[in-house]
Design a protein around this motif. Structure first.
Motif, short mmCIF file in Angstrom:
data_model
loop_
_atom_site.label_atom_id
_atom_site.label_comp_id
_atom_site.label_asym_id
_atom_site.label_seq_id
_atom_site.Cartn_x
_atom_site.Cartn_y
_atom_site.Cartn_z
N MET A 207 3.34 68.81 -57.17
CA MET A 207 3.40 67.64 -56.29
C MET A 207 2.70 67.98 -54.97
O MET A 207 2.94 69.02 -54.39
CB MET A 207 4.86 67.29 -56.00
N VAL A 208 1.86 67.07 -54.54
CA VAL A 208 1.20 67.25 -53.25
C VAL A 208 1.31 65.94 -52.47
O VAL A 208 1.22 64.86 -53.03
CB VAL A 208 -0.28 67.65 -53.43
N TYR A 209 1.55 66.08 -51.15
CA TYR A 209 1.65 64.90 -50.28
C TYR A 209 0.56 64.99 -49.21
O TYR A 209 0.13 66.08 -48.84
CB TYR A 209 3.02 64.85 -49.60
N LYS A 210 0.16 63.82 -48.70
CA LYS A 210 -0.76 63.81 -47.57
C LYS A 210 -0.15 63.02 -46.43
O LYS A 210 0.74 62.20 -46.64
CB LYS A 210 -2.10 63.17 -47.98
N VAL B 1 0.31 62.30 -53.62
CA VAL B 1 -1.03 62.29 -54.18
C VAL B 1 -0.92 62.40 -55.69
O VAL B 1 -0.21 63.26 -56.20
CB VAL B 1 -1.87 63.46 -53.63
N ARG C 201 -1.89 63.71 -58.98
CA ARG C 201 -2.58 64.96 -59.20
C ARG C 201 -2.44 65.39 -60.64
O ARG C 201 -1.34 65.43 -61.20
CB ARG C 201 -2.01 66.05 -58.30
N SER C 202 -3.54 65.72 -61.23
CA SER C 202 -3.50 66.32 -62.56
C SER C 202 -3.67 67.81 -62.36
O SER C 202 -4.42 68.26 -61.49
CB SER C 202 -4.65 65.76 -63.40
N ASP D 250 0.94 73.84 -61.28
CA ASP D 250 1.19 74.78 -60.16
C ASP D 250 1.12 76.22 -60.62
O ASP D 250 1.95 77.02 -60.25
CB ASP D 250 2.55 74.49 -59.55
#
Lengths: 69, 69, 69, 69, 69, 69, 69, 69, 69, 69, 69, 69
Positions: C1-4, C63, C65-66, C69
């Motif tokens: 998981m990524v956030y902006k 975001v 995201r494919s 991690d």
């Protein structure tokens, strides 16, 4: 006189002031003699169209104390 | 153009925004040309069930100035 | 998981909470999956008797995201 | 209720607490109804063996106000 | 010795140092014995191609005081 | 009214003010209606005798918005 | 090893160091193994000529823990 | 919904992440419903060649609450 | 030379460094010429026994620019 | 004129002011022309009933310099 | 690679950038391989009409190191 | 007891903890009696796919001192 702090996050869908109020209300369930509260970080949890205001609040209360300074 | 700051704590039982408004209103009694205000620390005085919101506000106003830069 | 994060200043004559709400509403026009918002500096623009609350808000969104991690 | 702040640097060769006290004493010459003071930066001016403690102090005093919130 | 602070925003199209200088110059019209100034936030007002540098400056001046520490 | 922020580091061998100016100039290539800029951290890259001033600048610009508050 | 913090405001008419000492003394009534304390905000409550020093103190104490890292 | 914070210093010879983990593990012995943790100051105690990582962690947990906002 | 910043929150169950790495990796999908990253707030999302490290990262990248300083 | 800083932690069982004094006294053994000192973090090491005040002090001293600005 | 910091206050009657330059120039007399400098507090010493800009500068330089990471 | 601080940036491709360790290791080459280290800013230098973690570390060490408090 001695005071203690506890840190609480109050929340409310209605706004920051209500979130603060809820934090103080919650604190009053476990501590007595609340004197003041100080607002810290304010965040809003967003769930689609629904907002929930979250207010970090530091709450100061008087400690009953026997003894002299 | 030169601006000056004064620091005022407005209070209100109704909420933070009202406390800010009262600070600005108070400032307007002694200074003219208020341009903006910046919110500082927010505290709440707790007296049993009664809350009083207190907003530290830094108020910026334009100084009438003759002369050139 | 990524956030902006994006940083927006919402404004409203009605108060800080409305200004925050407007900032989130504006953000929702260009980004999806808004998760939370964090209140930064609060200022008030003063034009004679008229106040405009301005809330700096940092908005966090997920975001898509494919990948792993 | 409305409060105002003034910022003063008290000094004393005897120590920080005395420097704070001097700042409050000075403030009391020009403003009434001082309620609290908050300690800011503490510096020490060093002149060979002689130290002078300097305490930045923000002083809050109550403004006499007619009108209603 | 006691010092007081006033907070001023100086501005100049020529740059930050000039904005600081203007703030000090303005302060010198109303207070004597200015000793030092400390730079706070620096902002630039942008009006199309024209920039105006704005320097928040905290100005310290000596208070004439009779009495002993 | 809604504003957005972008964060840019302008650089210049000539000084901090030039570095700020370059940041604003760069921003103006991609966004319209720039209103103000706020100076953040200032660093200097040192390469032997040559200095390059680097100014972190947060730039605020107005968002064209249809709708009502 | 694990430590916990509690936040206490000690007060004393005699000065900041005494206020800190009182905070630690109070803490020692409810927690054991106090290791250190860190001074936070210092305020002075002013009641006419009488000063009361108030020291916010964060107190760290060792938690008795069985288990391995 | 209301959350509370407790402040814990976790330690580990293996690194910062392990120190954080230990703080959370300790907290989970006395409070339920831990939701998140926020890293504060990181220090390292040095004893000759041996390092011990110490992570100040603020832990947020949900308070079971009956009542309405 | 001009640089821009974007703010990203990387996450990873494996630790803070991995979370930072993921943030940079994500950024590299949309911007080129990443030069450095600066760690901001570190939080840990706690879901029962499972931890997810979250690292706020400000990422700086070079802007391709034609023109002279 | 050029000044340099060194950072020292002075300690004393007698109080904060004594701890500051000890830091300056220590500094004066290795550097000359000390001009001022600025108080940073204040901590207290607690060993049962015994307190040791610790004052982080940044000390500024004049550098002897030949050459012109 | 390892870097060290030294903290210097450069001064100049000509402006902030010159004060920074003087600090770096001074540092280069005692350390080699200066890589960057970061501006801290800026103050101005005021002596009647004469201003002296003072820039606190943290200077980073590379340490020559044998060994591997 | 008196302590001194030195400020070092340790680096490592392997992660933040290793960067901290390298800073302490470097410090131990020039000073004795290192007691603790405090982590400051963490940055990552990005060179294409290669990351280098950089940890600003403030290192405290005991000064051998003869004399009494």
């Amino acid at each position: 006189m001695v005071y203690k702090y506890i840190d609480i996050v109050g929340t409310s869908p209605k706004g920051t002031d209500y979130a603060i109020k809820n934090a103080i209300q919650e604190a009053s369930k476990t501590v007595k003699n609340i004197q003041w509260a100080e607002l810290g970080r304010v965040t809003v949890k967003v769930d689609k169209q629904k907002l929930e205001y979250q207010a970090e609040v530091r709450i100061g209360f008087k400690v009953q104390r026997s003894g002299n300074d």
